[in-house]
Design a protein around this motif. Structure first.
Motif, PDB file in Angstrom:
ATOM      1  N   PRO A 155       0.763  -1.167  -0.164  1.00  0.00           N
ATOM      2  CA  PRO A 155       0.004   0.054   0.012  1.00  0.00           C
ATOM      3  C   PRO A 155       0.814   1.484   0.005  1.00  0.00           C
ATOM      4  CG  PRO A 155      -0.788  -1.501   1.738  1.00  0.00           C
ATOM      5  CD  PRO A 155       0.484  -2.035   1.049  1.00  0.00           C
ATOM      6  N   GLY A 156       0.600   2.329  -0.908  1.00  0.00           N
ATOM      7  CA  GLY A 156       1.118   3.646  -0.991  1.00  0.00           C
ATOM      8  C   GLY A 156       2.300   3.419  -1.888  1.00  0.00           C
ATOM      9  N   ASP A 157       2.756   2.249  -2.382  1.00  0.00           N
ATOM     10  CA  ASP A 157       4.116   2.124  -3.484  1.00  0.00           C
ATOM     11  C   ASP A 157       3.153   2.019  -4.797  1.00  0.00           C
ATOM     12  OD1 ASP A 157       5.888   1.272  -5.018  1.00  0.00           O
ATOM     13  OD2 ASP A 157       6.883   0.259  -3.275  1.00  0.00           O
ATOM     14  N   PRO A 158       3.587   2.944  -5.718  1.00  0.00           N
ATOM     15  CA  PRO A 158       3.128   2.873  -7.159  1.00  0.00           C
ATOM     16  C   PRO A 158       3.377   1.579  -7.731  1.00  0.00           C
ATOM     17  CG  PRO A 158       5.008   4.310  -6.973  1.00  0.00           C
ATOM     18  CD  PRO A 158       4.952   3.947  -5.608  1.00  0.00           C
ATOM     19  N   GLY A 159       4.684   0.843  -7.355  1.00  0.00           N
ATOM     20  CA  GLY A 159       4.615  -0.804  -8.193  1.00  0.00           C
ATOM     21  C   GLY A 159       5.736  -0.431  -9.184  1.00  0.00           C
ATOM     22  N   THR A 160       5.693  -1.443  -9.809  1.00  0.00           N
ATOM     23  CA  THR A 160       6.532  -1.413 -11.105  1.00  0.00           C
ATOM     24  C   THR A 160       6.159  -0.664 -12.298  1.00  0.00           C
ATOM     25  OG1 THR A 160       7.120  -3.859 -10.647  1.00  0.00           O
ATOM     26  CG2 THR A 160       7.458  -3.206 -13.007  1.00  0.00           C
ATOM     27  N   ASP A 161       7.059   0.149 -13.086  1.00  0.00           N
ATOM     28  CA  ASP A 161       6.650   0.764 -14.055  1.00  0.00           C
ATOM     29  C   ASP A 161       6.755   0.116 -15.269  1.00  0.00           C
ATOM     30  OD1 ASP A 161       7.218   2.465 -16.535  1.00  0.00           O
ATOM     31  OD2 ASP A 161       8.407   4.173 -15.426  1.00  0.00           O
ATOM     32  N   TRP A 162       5.616  -0.610 -15.591  1.00  0.00           N
ATOM     33  CA  TRP A 162       5.533  -1.534 -16.470  1.00  0.00           C
ATOM     34  C   TRP A 162       5.862  -1.093 -17.931  1.00  0.00           C
ATOM     35  CZ3 TRP A 162       5.301  -6.287 -14.612  1.00  0.00           C
ATOM     36  CH2 TRP A 162       4.980  -6.458 -13.236  1.00  0.00           C
ATOM     37  N   ALA A 163       5.779  -0.198 -18.276  1.00  0.00           N
ATOM     38  CA  ALA A 163       6.125   0.592 -19.835  1.00  0.00           C
ATOM     39  C   ALA A 163       7.681   0.629 -19.765  1.00  0.00           C
ATOM     40  CB  ALA A 163       5.585   1.895 -19.900  1.00  0.00           C
ATOM     41  N   ALA A 164       8.618   0.947 -18.463  1.00  0.00           N
ATOM     42  CA  ALA A 164       9.872   1.090 -18.794  1.00  0.00           C
ATOM     43  C   ALA A 164      10.375  -0.255 -18.741  1.00  0.00           C
ATOM     44  CB  ALA A 164      10.290   1.753 -17.682  1.00  0.00           C
ATOM     45  N   LEU A 165       9.807  -1.164 -17.624  1.00  0.00           N
ATOM     46  CA  LEU A 165      10.559  -2.670 -18.034  1.00  0.00           C
ATOM     47  C   LEU A 165      10.270  -3.293 -19.361  1.00  0.00           C
ATOM     48  CD1 LEU A 165      11.475  -5.011 -16.552  1.00  0.00           C
ATOM     49  CD2 LEU A 165       9.053  -5.483 -15.693  1.00  0.00           C
ATOM     50  N   ALA A 166       9.038  -2.845 -19.949  1.00  0.00           N
ATOM     51  CA  ALA A 166       8.885  -3.490 -21.120  1.00  0.00           C
ATOM     52  C   ALA A 166       9.755  -3.156 -22.197  1.00  0.00           C
ATOM     53  CB  ALA A 166       7.316  -3.267 -21.805  1.00  0.00           C
ATOM     54  N   GLN A 167      10.237  -1.809 -22.256  1.00  0.00           N
ATOM     55  CA  GLN A 167      11.157  -1.265 -23.122  1.00  0.00           C
ATOM     56  C   GLN A 167      12.496  -1.930 -22.949  1.00  0.00           C
ATOM     57  OE1 GLN A 167      11.045   2.808 -22.671  1.00  0.00           O
ATOM     58  NE2 GLN A 167       8.769   3.067 -23.046  1.00  0.00           N
ATOM     59  N   CYS A 168      12.850  -2.079 -21.730  1.00  0.00           N
ATOM     60  CA  CYS A 168      14.247  -2.925 -21.210  1.00  0.00           C
ATOM     61  C   CYS A 168      13.892  -4.245 -21.700  1.00  0.00           C
ATOM     62  CB  CYS A 168      14.343  -2.509 -19.794  1.00  0.00           C
ATOM     63  SG  CYS A 168      15.829  -3.557 -19.199  1.00  0.00           S
ATOM     64  N   ALA A 169      12.883  -4.799 -21.381  1.00  0.00           N
ATOM     65  CA  ALA A 169      12.780  -6.436 -21.830  1.00  0.00           C
ATOM     66  C   ALA A 169      13.041  -6.567 -23.395  1.00  0.00           C
ATOM     67  CB  ALA A 169      11.774  -6.949 -21.506  1.00  0.00           C
ATOM     68  N   HIS A 170      12.458  -5.485 -24.252  1.00  0.00           N
ATOM     69  CA  HIS A 170      12.465  -5.606 -25.646  1.00  0.00           C
ATOM     70  C   HIS A 170      13.820  -5.460 -26.066  1.00  0.00           C
ATOM     71  CE1 HIS A 170      10.946  -5.611 -29.726  1.00  0.00           C
ATOM     72  NE2 HIS A 170      11.254  -4.329 -29.766  1.00  0.00           N
ATOM     73  N   GLN A 171      14.541  -4.486 -25.649  1.00  0.00           N
ATOM     74  CA  GLN A 171      15.967  -4.096 -25.954  1.00  0.00           C
ATOM     75  C   GLN A 171      17.029  -5.120 -25.854  1.00  0.00           C
ATOM     76  OE1 GLN A 171      16.561  -0.114 -24.464  1.00  0.00           O
ATOM     77  NE2 GLN A 171      14.913   0.762 -25.722  1.00  0.00           N
ATOM     78  N   ALA A 172      16.904  -5.524 -24.460  1.00  0.00           N
ATOM     79  CA  ALA A 172      17.836  -6.593 -23.802  1.00  0.00           C
ATOM     80  C   ALA A 172      17.481  -8.235 -24.086  1.00  0.00           C
ATOM     81  CB  ALA A 172      18.007  -6.203 -22.347  1.00  0.00           C
ATOM     82  N   ARG A 173      16.319  -8.245 -24.636  1.00  0.00           N
ATOM     83  CA  ARG A 173      15.712  -9.695 -25.048  1.00  0.00           C
ATOM     84  C   ARG A 173      15.688 -10.303 -23.659  1.00  0.00           C
ATOM     85  NH1 ARG A 173      18.739 -12.069 -29.864  1.00  0.00           N
ATOM     86  NH2 ARG A 173      16.907 -13.477 -29.946  1.00  0.00           N
ATOM     87  N   LEU A 174      14.935  -9.904 -22.851  1.00  0.00           N
ATOM     88  CA  LEU A 174      14.912 -10.695 -21.500  1.00  0.00           C
ATOM     89  C   LEU A 174      13.266 -11.176 -21.307  1.00  0.00           C
ATOM     90  CD1 LEU A 174      15.838  -7.671 -19.231  1.00  0.00           C
ATOM     91  CD2 LEU A 174      17.213  -9.380 -20.249  1.00  0.00           C
ATOM     92  N   THR A 175      13.360 -12.369 -20.767  1.00  0.00           N
ATOM     93  CA  THR A 175      12.091 -13.058 -20.138  1.00  0.00           C
ATOM     94  C   THR A 175      11.572 -12.315 -18.870  1.00  0.00           C
ATOM     95  OG1 THR A 175      12.961 -15.190 -20.987  1.00  0.00           O
ATOM     96  CG2 THR A 175      11.174 -15.075 -19.569  1.00  0.00           C
ATOM     97  N   LEU A 176      10.240 -12.073 -18.867  1.00  0.00           N
ATOM     98  CA  LEU A 176       9.752 -11.380 -17.664  1.00  0.00           C
ATOM     99  C   LEU A 176       8.925 -12.713 -17.026  1.00  0.00           C
ATOM    100  CD1 LEU A 176       8.041  -8.266 -19.120  1.00  0.00           C
ATOM    101  CD2 LEU A 176      10.643  -8.771 -18.057  1.00  0.00           C
TER     102      LEU A 176
END
Length: 267
Positions: A155-176
């Motif tokens: 509670p009170g934490d905005p949590g993961t920035d999914w858009a930023a994580l997606a960009q990183c995963a796409h560029q670095a070829r990562l499994t989420l």
């Protein structure tokens, strides 16, 4: 460091694995057998307790995402009290204590109170889920790394920035590998689509390694729809990435109701 007198007992945080009791480590079995007090999380398979001494005191301290849980402060108080009584305490946690198991918080708290603590790793559900489908987390042709991430923020934490994580995963070829993401699937899907193609393969595995395991596959653009169509809920692992490509099927499993629950992975 607390000024409290050094406790004569000890605490071991033990990973009970994803559910299948055969996936316990030998070290975990030895710790469970030697415990005089066991504090057991809700997701731990009852069959694991077959390794406990018949004289051990077993206390169930429920911890399940989205459900009423035993307060963390109360669990820590129980550990401290038992250790100060000279007990050999095993805190039995689903998966691995240090992968979204709040093990880090517990170790810090016990250290502050002057209590000896050890951690025994368990197979985390994110690894077990993909392995149960014969899918790797990394692959020389498809994924150069893996990210374990929670879909559930405190509670009170905005949590993961999914858009930023997606960009990183796409560029670095990562499994989420997403834990506790079912209730936030709509938000996760929208955020990941900001950086990953909608046809990115997705698999969802519920009750990984247990006889009632169910799983489904689809694409990132249909994540929420796939969850709904197959009525998959918690506890589930969501896997996103190209390691899921090129596999003809994941084989057949049986649901608790006795029906087939297998769907082909994305070609």
């Amino acid at each position: 460091m607390s000024t409290t007198t050094q406790a004569s007992g000890s605490v071991v945080l033990v990973g009970a694995g994803p559910g299948d009791p055969d996936l316990l480590t030998l070290k975990a079995v030895k710790a469970i057998a030697s415990a005089t007090v066991l504090l057991v999380d809700d997701l731990v398979n009852d069959a694991v307790l077959a390794h406990a001494s018949p004289n051990a005191r077993v206390v169930h301290v429920g911890k399940r995402g989205g459900c009423a849980s035993t307060p963390q402060a109360f669990i820590e108080k129980l550990m401290i009290q038992a250790a100060r009584e000279g007990q050999r305490v095993v805190r039995l946690k689903g998966g691995d204590p240090f992968v979204f198991g709040r093990g880090g918080e517990e170790v810090e708290h016990l250290h502050r109170e002057g209590i000896a603590v050890e951690v025994i790793n368990g197979i985390t559900s994110g690894l077990a889920a993909v392995t149960s489908l014969n899918v790797p987390l990394t692959h020389r042709d498809h994924a150069h790394g893996v990210v374990f991430v929670t879909g559930h923020a405190k509670p009170g934490d905005p949590g993961t920035d999914w858009a930023a994580l997606a960009q990183c995963a796409h560029q670095a070829r990562l499994t989420l590998v997403i834990y506790m993401g079912v209730s936030s699937a709509t938000r996760i899907e929208a955020g990941l689509l900001a950086g990953l193609p909608p046809d990115t393969p997705v698999a969802i595995v519920q009750h990984a390694t247990l006889p009632e395991q169910r799983h489904a596959s689809g694409t990132l653009g249909t994540l929420t729809a796939t969850l709904g169509a197959h009525r998959l809920g918690s506890p589930s692992i969501i896997v996103v990435g190209d390691v899921l490509r090129g596999l003809a099927s994941v084989g057949l499993r049986t649901t608790a109701a006795g029906g087939s629950s297998a769907w082909p992975l994305v070609a």
